[in-house]
Design a protein around this motif. Structure first.
Motif, PDB file in Angstrom:
ATOM      1  N   VAL A   1      -7.341  10.672  -1.954  1.00 20.40           N
ATOM      2  CA  VAL A   1      -8.452   9.744  -2.197  1.00 20.40           C
ATOM      3  C   VAL A   1      -7.948   8.308  -2.071  1.00 20.40           C
ATOM      4  O   VAL A   1      -8.574   7.460  -1.425  1.00 20.40           O
ATOM      5  CB  VAL A   1      -9.066   9.988  -3.592  1.00 20.40           C
ATOM      6  CG1 VAL A   1     -10.102   8.916  -3.896  1.00 20.40           C
ATOM      7  CG2 VAL A   1      -9.715  11.358  -3.657  1.00 20.40           C
ATOM      8  N   LEU A   2      -6.780   8.052  -2.666  1.00 18.42           N
ATOM      9  CA  LEU A   2      -6.221   6.693  -2.603  1.00 18.42           C
ATOM     10  C   LEU A   2      -5.946   6.283  -1.161  1.00 18.42           C
ATOM     11  O   LEU A   2      -6.216   5.150  -0.752  1.00 18.42           O
ATOM     12  CB  LEU A   2      -4.931   6.603  -3.422  1.00 18.42           C
ATOM     13  CG  LEU A   2      -4.234   5.256  -3.339  1.00 18.42           C
ATOM     14  CD1 LEU A   2      -5.044   4.180  -4.049  1.00 18.42           C
ATOM     15  CD2 LEU A   2      -2.843   5.304  -3.922  1.00 18.42           C
TER      16      LEU A   2
ATOM     17  N   ASP B   1      -4.642  15.680  -4.408  1.00 20.99           N
ATOM     18  CA  ASP B   1      -6.034  15.222  -4.338  1.00 20.99           C
ATOM     19  C   ASP B   1      -6.132  13.721  -4.545  1.00 20.99           C
ATOM     20  O   ASP B   1      -6.778  13.013  -3.773  1.00 20.99           O
ATOM     21  CB  ASP B   1      -6.869  15.926  -5.422  1.00 20.99           C
ATOM     22  CG  ASP B   1      -7.212  17.333  -5.015  1.00 20.99           C
ATOM     23  OD1 ASP B   1      -7.227  17.600  -3.807  1.00 20.99           O
ATOM     24  OD2 ASP B   1      -7.459  18.162  -5.903  1.00 20.99           O
ATOM     25  N   LEU B   2      -5.494  13.232  -5.624  1.00 22.88           N
ATOM     26  CA  LEU B   2      -5.654  11.826  -5.972  1.00 22.88           C
ATOM     27  C   LEU B   2      -5.034  10.923  -4.914  1.00 22.88           C
ATOM     28  O   LEU B   2      -5.621   9.907  -4.540  1.00 22.88           O
ATOM     29  CB  LEU B   2      -5.040  11.547  -7.342  1.00 22.88           C
ATOM     30  CG  LEU B   2      -5.811  12.168  -8.506  1.00 22.88           C
ATOM     31  CD1 LEU B   2      -5.102  11.885  -9.821  1.00 22.88           C
ATOM     32  CD2 LEU B   2      -7.226  11.621  -8.576  1.00 22.88           C
TER      33      LEU B   2
ATOM     34  N   LEU C   1       3.856   1.479  -1.216  1.00 24.95           N
ATOM     35  CA  LEU C   1       4.459   1.588  -2.542  1.00 24.95           C
ATOM     36  C   LEU C   1       3.503   2.241  -3.532  1.00 24.95           C
ATOM     37  O   LEU C   1       3.872   3.136  -4.279  1.00 24.95           O
ATOM     38  CB  LEU C   1       4.853   0.204  -3.065  1.00 24.95           C
ATOM     39  CG  LEU C   1       6.151  -0.398  -2.575  1.00 24.95           C
ATOM     40  CD1 LEU C   1       6.469  -1.639  -3.383  1.00 24.95           C
ATOM     41  CD2 LEU C   1       7.280   0.606  -2.699  1.00 24.95           C
ATOM     42  N   GLY C   2       2.233   1.768  -3.524  1.00 25.45           N
ATOM     43  CA  GLY C   2       1.251   2.321  -4.452  1.00 25.45           C
ATOM     44  C   GLY C   2       1.049   3.810  -4.223  1.00 25.45           C
ATOM     45  O   GLY C   2       1.017   4.597  -5.164  1.00 25.45           O
ATOM     46  N   TYR C   3       0.950   4.181  -2.934  1.00 25.58           N
ATOM     47  CA  TYR C   3       0.732   5.587  -2.596  1.00 25.58           C
ATOM     48  C   TYR C   3       1.879   6.454  -3.108  1.00 25.58           C
ATOM     49  O   TYR C   3       1.682   7.489  -3.746  1.00 25.58           O
ATOM     50  CB  TYR C   3       0.607   5.701  -1.074  1.00 25.58           C
ATOM     51  CG  TYR C   3       0.428   7.103  -0.551  1.00 25.58           C
ATOM     52  CD1 TYR C   3      -0.829   7.671  -0.474  1.00 25.58           C
ATOM     53  CD2 TYR C   3       1.528   7.847  -0.132  1.00 25.58           C
ATOM     54  CE1 TYR C   3      -0.997   8.953   0.008  1.00 25.58           C
ATOM     55  CE2 TYR C   3       1.360   9.121   0.358  1.00 25.58           C
ATOM     56  CZ  TYR C   3       0.092   9.676   0.424  1.00 25.58           C
ATOM     57  OH  TYR C   3      -0.064  10.939   0.895  1.00 25.58           O
TER      58      TYR C   3
ATOM     59  N   THR D   1      -3.183  18.213  -8.248  1.00 21.25           N
ATOM     60  CA  THR D   1      -3.874  16.993  -8.681  1.00 21.25           C
ATOM     61  C   THR D   1      -3.320  15.796  -7.931  1.00 21.25           C
ATOM     62  O   THR D   1      -4.072  14.948  -7.436  1.00 21.25           O
ATOM     63  CB  THR D   1      -3.668  16.778 -10.188  1.00 21.25           C
ATOM     64  OG1 THR D   1      -3.905  18.007 -10.855  1.00 21.25           O
ATOM     65  CG2 THR D   1      -4.588  15.726 -10.729  1.00 21.25           C
TER      66      THR D   1
ATOM     67  N   ALA E   1       4.008   9.786 -10.009  1.00 17.63           N
ATOM     68  CA  ALA E   1       3.594   9.704 -11.411  1.00 17.63           C
ATOM     69  C   ALA E   1       2.897  10.971 -11.906  1.00 17.63           C
ATOM     70  O   ALA E   1       2.880  11.234 -13.103  1.00 17.63           O
ATOM     71  CB  ALA E   1       2.682   8.499 -11.602  1.00 17.63           C
ATOM     72  N   ILE E   2       2.302  11.746 -10.997  1.00 16.13           N
ATOM     73  CA  ILE E   2       1.490  12.884 -11.437  1.00 16.13           C
ATOM     74  C   ILE E   2       2.292  14.171 -11.333  1.00 16.13           C
ATOM     75  O   ILE E   2       2.922  14.430 -10.309  1.00 16.13           O
ATOM     76  CB  ILE E   2       0.210  12.975 -10.589  1.00 16.13           C
ATOM     77  CG1 ILE E   2      -0.547  11.653 -10.681  1.00 16.13           C
ATOM     78  CG2 ILE E   2      -0.674  14.110 -11.066  1.00 16.13           C
ATOM     79  CD1 ILE E   2      -1.677  11.542  -9.705  1.00 16.13           C
TER      80      ILE E   2
ATOM     81  N   PHE F   1       0.836  -1.207   0.000  1.00 16.26           N
ATOM     82  CA  PHE F   1       0.000   0.000   0.000  1.00 16.26           C
ATOM     83  C   PHE F   1       0.871   1.257   0.000  1.00 16.26           C
ATOM     84  O   PHE F   1       0.594   2.213  -0.721  1.00 16.26           O
ATOM     85  CB  PHE F   1      -0.931   0.008   1.217  1.00 16.26           C
ATOM     86  CG  PHE F   1      -2.212  -0.742   0.974  1.00 16.26           C
ATOM     87  CD1 PHE F   1      -2.384  -2.032   1.433  1.00 16.26           C
ATOM     88  CD2 PHE F   1      -3.240  -0.156   0.266  1.00 16.26           C
ATOM     89  CE1 PHE F   1      -3.559  -2.726   1.202  1.00 16.26           C
ATOM     90  CE2 PHE F   1      -4.420  -0.845   0.029  1.00 16.26           C
ATOM     91  CZ  PHE F   1      -4.571  -2.129   0.501  1.00 16.26           C
TER      92      PHE F   1
ATOM     93  N   ALA G   1       4.057   5.678  -5.460  1.00 14.88           N
ATOM     94  CA  ALA G   1       4.147   5.642  -6.920  1.00 14.88           C
ATOM     95  C   ALA G   1       3.162   6.626  -7.537  1.00 14.88           C
ATOM     96  O   ALA G   1       3.468   7.288  -8.538  1.00 14.88           O
ATOM     97  CB  ALA G   1       3.871   4.230  -7.423  1.00 14.88           C
ATOM     98  N   LEU G   2       1.976   6.739  -6.932  1.00  9.43           N
ATOM     99  CA  LEU G   2       0.993   7.683  -7.475  1.00  9.43           C
ATOM    100  C   LEU G   2       1.484   9.118  -7.321  1.00  9.43           C
ATOM    101  O   LEU G   2       1.337   9.939  -8.233  1.00  9.43           O
ATOM    102  CB  LEU G   2      -0.359   7.491  -6.775  1.00  9.43           C
ATOM    103  CG  LEU G   2      -1.531   8.213  -7.437  1.00  9.43           C
ATOM    104  CD1 LEU G   2      -1.741   7.697  -8.848  1.00  9.43           C
ATOM    105  CD2 LEU G   2      -2.812   8.043  -6.646  1.00  9.43           C
TER     106      LEU G   2
END
Lengths: 244, 218
Positions: A159-160, A155-156, A138-140, A152, A146-147, A136, A142-143
Motif C-alpha cells: 500500500v505504501l 500488505d502494508l 528508506l521509508g519503504y 501484514t 518494523a513489522i 522514499f 523501514a516499514l
C-alpha cells in the motif's frame, strides 16, 4: 503454460536456480568489458577531462534507481491483486538494491559535480528528486523492518509503495516547478544523454546493459534468500505447534 | 459520523496534548529560528513564509500518532470497524477532527506568529490562505501514515519517516505560493496545484488508509 505458474515458489526456485548462473555470467560479460572500454579506451572529453568517465557508473545507476522503484510498484500491485508471494518478496529484495543504486548515483554525481559545477550539491531538480527518491526507499525499507508478521508487512508496504509512487511523481514535478520558480531554468541541468558522442555512447550502452543484468542477478539471489526465509519462518512455526 | 467527529474532538481537547501542544510547538519553532539565523529583519522577512510552513508542518506531525493509536489500544477501533459507517468514512472523519484541532488553530495562529519573523503586510494574508488550503492535505496524508503504523509499538519515529516524504509536494507548493504572494508576485499556479493535492488526498487517501487499517486489524 502461463507466466503465472512461476508465481509458485517451488517452480520459481527451480527456474531461478537454473537461470541465475547465466545471468551472472552475462552481467560479468557486459559490465567488465563495458567499464574497461569506457575507462581506458575512450578519449578525454574537451570540457570534461577525465572526469567524463564517471558517466559509465553514474548514468546506469541513476536509471536503475528509478526503474527499480517502478518494478517494485508493479510487483506490489501484483501482490495486492493476486497475492503471489514471489512477487512481494521480489519487491522487498529490489528495495535494497534500489537504495544502493540511488546512493551510488548521488555520490558519483557529487564527485562529478565538484570539478564540473564547482559544487558537490546544488538544489537542481534532478538532484533534489533523487534525494527524495532516497527518502522514499528508506521509508519503504523501514516499514518492512518494523513489522513482524510477514504477511501484514507485505500488505502494508505494498500500500505504501503504491501511494508513495503517486507522491514521488508529484514531488518530481513539484521540484521542477519549485526550482524554475526560483532560479529560472537551472543552468546546471545539462541533458547528458543528448550530447554524448558515439565514442562514449557505445560503452555507455554496454554498461547500462551490464547494470540491468547485474540487477536481475542480484534481485534473483535476494528473492531466493527471502523465499527461503519465509519457508524457514513457516517451518519454525510448525515445529513450535508440534511441541505445544 | 457527526457523533464520531464530536467524540474525537472532545477527546483531543480534553486529553491535553494535540490542541495546545501543537500550537506551543509552532510558537517555539518560530522563536528558535531567529536565534538560529540571526535577528536581521531583512533575512527574517524573506524566509518567514517558508519557516512558518515548515513549522506548521512539523507541529501537524506531532499529533498524528494520536489519530488511531489510542482507539487501537483500547479496542474502540475494532468497534468502529464493525460499525455501520464504512471504514473510509471513519478515516475521513478522524482526519477532519485532527485538522479541526491542529490544522485550523495553526492556520489561525500563523499570521500572528509571522510578526515574530517580520512578515511583511500581504504576507499575513497569504500565509493564512495557503495554510488554510494546505493543512487539510497534511492531516489526510498523516492519517494515512498513522493507519500504516497503528499496530506498531513505537511507531512514532517510523511515522515521521513515512509521512515527511509524502508531505514534500504540499510543502513545496504551499511555501512557494506563500513566498510568491508575500513578494507580490502571482501565486495562482502553486496555489491551484496545492489545492489539487488537497482535493486529491481527501478524495483518494481515505481508501488507502482504510485498507491499511483493515490489514492492521486483521
Amino acid at each position: 503454460m502461463s507466466l503465472w505458474e512461476f508465481a509458485n515458489p517451488v517452480k520459481f526456485m527451480a527456474l531461478s536456480g537454473k537461470v541465475l548462473p547465466w545471468v551472472i555470467g552475462l552481467a560479468a560479460l557486459t559490465l567488465v568489458p563495458g567499464l574497461i572500454w569506457g575507462f581506458f579506451f575512450t578519449p578525454e572529453a574537451t570540457n570534461f577531462g577525465n572526469s567524463v568517465k564517471i558517466i559509465y557508473i553514474h548514468v546506469p545507476s541513476a536509471m536503475m534507481a528509478i526503474n527499480i522503484w517502478v518494478m517494485m510498484l508493479v510487483t506490489s500491485l501484483i501482490w495486492i491483486v493476486r497475492r503471489h508471494h514471489v512477487s512481494v518478496r521480489a519487491a522487498k529484495a529490489a528495495a535494497l538494491i534500489g537504495v544502493t543504486m540511488t546512493v551510488i548515483a548521488l555520490i558519483t554525481g557529487a564527485i562529478w559535480g565538484e570539478p564540473m559545477w564547482g559544487t558537490y550539491w546544488a538544489w537542481d531538480p534532478r538532484l533534489t528528486s533523487f534525494l527524495i527518491l532516497f527518502l522514499f526507499y528508506l521509508g519503504y525499507m523501514a516499514l518492512w523492518a518494523a513489522i513482524e508478521n510477514p504477511d501484514t508487512a507485505a500488505d502494508l508496504t505494498s500500500v505504501l509503495c503504491i501511494v508513495g509512487s503517486v507522491f514521488a511523481l508529484l514531488s518530481r514535478y513539484a521540484v521542477n516547478f519549485w526550482n524554475q520558480g526560483l532560479h529560472q531554468g537551472a543552468s546546471l541541468s545539462l541533458d547528458k544523454e543528448e550530447h554524448v558522442a558515439d565514442v562514449y555512447y557505445q560503452p555507455l550502452l554496454l554498461c547500462i546493459a551490464g547494470f540491468v543484468l547485474l540487477f536481475v542477478a542480484l534481485v534473483l539471489i535476494r528473492t531466493r534468500t527471502e523465499l527461503r526465509l519465509v519457508r524457514l519462518h513457516r517451518l519454525e512455526i510448525r515445529e513450535r505447534m508440534k511441541d505445544a | 459520523m457527526i457523533a464520531l467527529l464530536v467524540r474525537d474532538m472532545r477527546l483531543a481537547m480534553r486529553a491535553g496534548g494535540g490542541f495546545g501542544l501543537g500550537l506551543a510547538f509552532f510558537l517555539i519553532v518560530s522563536t528558535l529560528v531567529p536565534f538560529g539565523v540571526g535577528p536581521e529583519a531583512a533575512i527574517l522577512s524573506r524566509i518567514a513564509p517558508g519557516i512558518l510552513w515548515v513549522g506548521a508542518l512539523l507541529a501537524c506531525l506531532l499529533s498524528l500518532d494520536r489519530i488511531f493509536q489510542l482507539d487501537f489500544e483500547d479496542g474502540s477501533l475494532d468497534l468502529l470497524a464493525t460499525a455501520p459507517i464504512p471504514m473510509e468514512g471513519t478515516v475521513a472523519i478522524k482526519a477532519l477532527a485532527h485538522w479541526l484541532v491542529t490544522g485550523l488553530p495553526l492556520t489561525l495562529a500563523a499570521p500572528g506568529f509571522g510578526a515574530l519573523m517580520n512578515l511583511q503586510s500581504p504576507g499575513h494574508y497569504w500565509i493564512f490562505i495557503t495554510l488554510l488550503i494546505g493543512t487539510p492535505a497534511l492531516s489526510m496524508i498523516g492519517a494515512f501514515g498513522a493507519a500504516l503504523t497503528v499496530g506498531l509499538k513505537r511507531g512514532g519515529l517510523l511515522l515521521s519517516l513515512l509521512v515527511l516524504p509524502l508531505y514534500i509536494p504540499t510543502l513545496i507548493f504551499g511555501a512557494e505560493a506563500a513566498t510568491r504572494g508575500t513578494a507580490g508576485l502571482s501565486a495562482l499556479t502553486p496555489l491551484l496545484m496545492m489545492a489539487g493535492i488537497t482535493a486529491g488526498s481527501i478524495a483518494l487517501l481515505p481508501f488507502a488508509a482504510a485498507a491499511a487499517l483493515r490489514i492492521n486489524l486483521r
